[in-house]
Scaffold this motif. Structure first.
Motif, mmCIF file in Angstrom:
data_model
loop_
_atom_site.group_PDB
_atom_site.id
_atom_site.type_symbol
_atom_site.label_atom_id
_atom_site.label_comp_id
_atom_site.label_asym_id
_atom_site.label_seq_id
_atom_site.Cartn_x
_atom_site.Cartn_y
_atom_site.Cartn_z
ATOM 1 N N LEU A 274 0.674 -1.182 -0.005
ATOM 2 C CA LEU A 274 0.049 -0.172 0.070
ATOM 3 C C LEU A 274 0.870 1.284 0.046
ATOM 4 C CD1 LEU A 274 -2.877 -1.024 2.251
ATOM 5 C CD2 LEU A 274 -2.740 -1.266 -0.177
ATOM 6 N N ARG A 275 2.214 1.089 0.021
ATOM 7 C CA ARG A 275 2.892 2.301 -0.007
ATOM 8 C C ARG A 275 3.025 2.873 -1.466
ATOM 9 N NH1 ARG A 275 8.432 -0.546 1.935
ATOM 10 N NH2 ARG A 275 7.465 -2.052 0.585
ATOM 11 N N LYS A 276 2.537 1.923 -2.510
ATOM 12 C CA LYS A 276 2.448 2.574 -3.872
ATOM 13 C C LYS A 276 1.271 2.913 -4.124
ATOM 14 C CE LYS A 276 5.792 -1.125 -5.456
ATOM 15 N NZ LYS A 276 5.872 -2.073 -6.656
ATOM 16 N N PRO A 277 1.144 4.252 -4.620
ATOM 17 C CA PRO A 277 -0.130 5.180 -4.750
ATOM 18 C C PRO A 277 -1.109 4.060 -5.705
ATOM 19 C CG PRO A 277 1.818 6.516 -5.276
ATOM 20 C CD PRO A 277 2.309 5.116 -5.097
ATOM 21 N N GLY A 278 -0.614 3.332 -6.832
ATOM 22 C CA GLY A 278 -1.658 2.524 -7.630
ATOM 23 C C GLY A 278 -2.011 1.464 -6.968
ATOM 24 N N HIS A 279 -1.221 0.642 -6.143
ATOM 25 C CA HIS A 279 -1.943 -0.048 -5.480
ATOM 26 C C HIS A 279 -2.709 0.188 -4.199
ATOM 27 C CE1 HIS A 279 1.513 -3.456 -6.037
ATOM 28 N NE2 HIS A 279 1.324 -2.748 -7.173
ATOM 29 N N ARG A 280 -2.552 1.515 -3.791
ATOM 30 C CA ARG A 280 -3.371 1.877 -2.430
ATOM 31 C C ARG A 280 -4.666 2.287 -3.049
ATOM 32 N NH1 ARG A 280 0.208 4.975 -0.630
ATOM 33 N NH2 ARG A 280 -0.164 7.103 -1.676
ATOM 34 N N ALA A 281 -4.517 3.041 -4.506
ATOM 35 C CA ALA A 281 -5.855 3.349 -5.064
ATOM 36 C C ALA A 281 -6.786 2.295 -5.232
ATOM 37 C CB ALA A 281 -5.824 4.153 -6.121
ATOM 38 N N GLU A 282 -6.143 1.110 -6.209
ATOM 39 C CA GLU A 282 -6.794 -0.214 -6.208
ATOM 40 C C GLU A 282 -7.580 -0.704 -5.149
ATOM 41 O OE1 GLU A 282 -4.927 -2.867 -9.276
ATOM 42 O OE2 GLU A 282 -3.342 -1.693 -9.112
ATOM 43 N N PHE A 283 -6.702 -0.888 -3.897
ATOM 44 C CA PHE A 283 -7.294 -1.450 -2.514
ATOM 45 C C PHE A 283 -8.489 -0.837 -2.182
ATOM 46 C CE2 PHE A 283 -7.341 -2.185 1.841
ATOM 47 C CZ PHE A 283 -7.075 -3.451 2.017
ATOM 48 N N ALA A 284 -8.204 0.666 -2.277
ATOM 49 C CA ALA A 284 -9.257 1.542 -1.667
ATOM 50 C C ALA A 284 -10.613 1.168 -2.474
ATOM 51 C CB ALA A 284 -8.762 3.080 -1.706
ATOM 52 N N ALA A 285 -10.590 1.373 -3.691
ATOM 53 C CA ALA A 285 -11.787 1.103 -4.719
ATOM 54 C C ALA A 285 -12.448 -0.158 -4.485
ATOM 55 C CB ALA A 285 -11.152 1.142 -6.054
ATOM 56 N N VAL A 286 -11.591 -1.555 -4.162
ATOM 57 C CA VAL A 286 -12.354 -2.608 -3.848
ATOM 58 C C VAL A 286 -12.867 -2.610 -2.531
ATOM 59 C CG1 VAL A 286 -11.792 -5.268 -3.551
ATOM 60 C CG2 VAL A 286 -10.787 -3.875 -5.655
ATOM 61 N N ARG A 287 -12.339 -1.828 -1.622
ATOM 62 C CA ARG A 287 -12.829 -1.881 -0.119
ATOM 63 C C ARG A 287 -14.201 -1.075 -0.403
ATOM 64 N NH1 ARG A 287 -12.747 0.706 4.781
ATOM 65 N NH2 ARG A 287 -11.552 2.349 3.741
ATOM 66 N N GLY A 288 -13.996 0.085 -1.057
ATOM 67 C CA GLY A 288 -15.351 0.904 -1.082
ATOM 68 C C GLY A 288 -16.655 0.091 -1.963
ATOM 69 N N GLU A 289 -16.170 -0.731 -2.674
ATOM 70 C CA GLU A 289 -17.276 -1.694 -3.317
ATOM 71 C C GLU A 289 -17.729 -2.831 -2.183
ATOM 72 O OE1 GLU A 289 -18.672 -2.304 -6.824
ATOM 73 O OE2 GLU A 289 -18.385 -0.343 -6.250
ATOM 74 N N LEU A 290 -16.874 -3.153 -1.439
ATOM 75 C CA LEU A 290 -17.314 -4.270 -0.425
ATOM 76 C C LEU A 290 -17.992 -3.569 0.489
ATOM 77 C CD1 LEU A 290 -16.700 -7.085 0.849
ATOM 78 C CD2 LEU A 290 -14.747 -6.090 1.873
ATOM 79 N N CYS A 291 -17.666 -2.172 0.938
ATOM 80 C CA CYS A 291 -18.536 -1.480 1.859
ATOM 81 C C CYS A 291 -19.882 -1.214 1.192
ATOM 82 C CB CYS A 291 -17.820 -0.092 2.293
ATOM 83 S SG CYS A 291 -16.325 -0.177 3.146
ATOM 84 N N ARG A 292 -20.043 -0.958 -0.082
ATOM 85 C CA ARG A 292 -21.356 -0.515 -0.428
ATOM 86 C C ARG A 292 -22.104 -1.723 -0.665
ATOM 87 N NH1 ARG A 292 -23.737 -1.503 -5.232
ATOM 88 N NH2 ARG A 292 -21.487 -2.646 -6.228
ATOM 89 N N VAL A 293 -21.560 -3.055 -0.953
ATOM 90 C CA VAL A 293 -22.649 -3.934 -1.084
ATOM 91 C C VAL A 293 -22.892 -4.602 0.459
ATOM 92 C CG1 VAL A 293 -22.642 -6.502 -1.848
ATOM 93 C CG2 VAL A 293 -21.552 -4.652 -3.276
#
Length: 333
Positions: A274-293
């Motif tokens: 998660l130190r890498k911006p790209g990884h951090r953004a992908e992880f945040a997007a997937v977690r956001g989808e998980l929260c939504r559902v």
């Protein structure tokens, strides 16, 4: 000039398969079932595979070589190009490093006709580079011919049979299943993601005790080389499965899929760097989808406990993990 419409379209994505493609194609051409077309889909392979595909197409009128533009990592784009070009009423897919038994297509086609199932799956078997066969553990193989309804399929999905249910090979699909379904491009484990969409359309699934597909075991597979991408793809697949369960009103199954997704995301967080911006953004997007559902499930089910868990999940994966462990401990008392 196109030949008579085939009953089965065979889609083979081809990428870095110089050493295995000839054996794969020969095993397909050796089928006892003759009414098929073979679509060799060049996935912009950087070796001699494009020429090999063209050479095979010149040897047999049933073979077509396709050279679509690559759309991202993984074979999704190649599979979709094959689906777009397929003319058969049935679809089967073979990986370019695998081989099939001579009677595979005949067996799958006859089973589909006899059962009326929209999807027929047989057992696969591992093959070592020296040709030695290594059958799957007995618990993972279908022990007898079985027809599953949509609901029963998902019950069976939670058994060791899951290793047979995921993937694209050793199965025959009714082409109608793909009328408005394509594999997500640029994603690995694309088969896991679209599985709910296909099962929702197929009516029944037939599982055969027959073994007719041989998976070559070797280094360099996607699961061995795309650690972060694989874990994010599995989590996305679980979330997509939960949404499908929600659409059916299967709340307990939806909760199970979301619990799988959250647990997998938490256990494998070290893979994302998660130190890498790209990884951090992908992880945040997937977690956001998980929260939504998860929030949608809590609202649909009207459960106070689920609403609290949804809030804990939004607070962060560690908070959610601690809260669910406390709940589990309380229930076990």
């Amino acid at each position: 000039m196109l030949q008579e419409k085939p009953k089965i379209s065979v889609i083979v994505p081809v990428y870095k398969a110089e050493k295995t493609l000839d054996a794969c194609v020969r095993s397909i051409l050796a089928q006892t079932f003759a009414s098929f077309e073979l679509l060799l889909v060049d996935d912009e392979s950087p070796d001699n595979c494009p020429a090999l595909c063209d050479a095979w197409a010149g040897k047999d009128p049933r073979i077509r070589a396709l050279h679509p533009a690559k759309t991202g990592p993984g074979p999704s784009g190649a599979r979709n190009a094959g689906l777009d070009a397929a003319r058969g009423d049935w679809i089967t897919m073979v990986d370019s490093d695998d081989t099939v038994a001579p009677e595979l297509f005949a067996t799958l086609y006859a089973a589909a006709g006899n059962s009326g199932a929209g999807l027929v799956i047989c057992n696969c078997c591992r093959m070592l580079p020296d040709g030695a066969l290594r059958p799957l553990p007995e618990a993972q193989r279908f022990p007898a011919d079985t027809v599953l309804t949509e609901s029963r399929f998902w019950d069976a999905f939670n058994t060791p049979w899951i290793s047979q249910f995921t993937g694209t090979a050793h199965r025959l699909y009714a082409a109608r299943l793909f009328e408005d379904v394509r594999y997500p491009e640029g994603m690995v484990h694309e088969d896991y993601y679209v599985l709910p969409d296909l099962i929702a359309r197929c009516g029944t699934v037939q599982c055969l005790a027959y073994t007719g597909y041989f998976v070559l075991q070797h280094e360099g597979s996607i699961t061995a080389t795309g650690r972060k991408e694989v874990r994010l793809a599995v989590t996305r697949g679980d979330i997509h499965r939960a949404e499908y369960f929600l659409s059916r009103g299967w709340y307990d199954r939806a909760e199970g899929a979301l619990t799988d997704a959250a647990g997998f995301l938490y256990r494998n967080k070290a893979a994302y760097d998660l130190r890498k911006p790209g990884h951090r953004a992908e992880f945040a997007a997937v977690r956001g989808e998980l929260c939504r559902v998860y929030a949608a499930l809590a609202a649909r089910k009207g459960s106070r406990s689920l609403r609290i868990r949804a809030l804990a999940l939004r607070a962060g994966m560690p908070v959610f993990h601690v809260y669910t462990r406390l709940l589990d401990a309380r229930r076990s008392r």
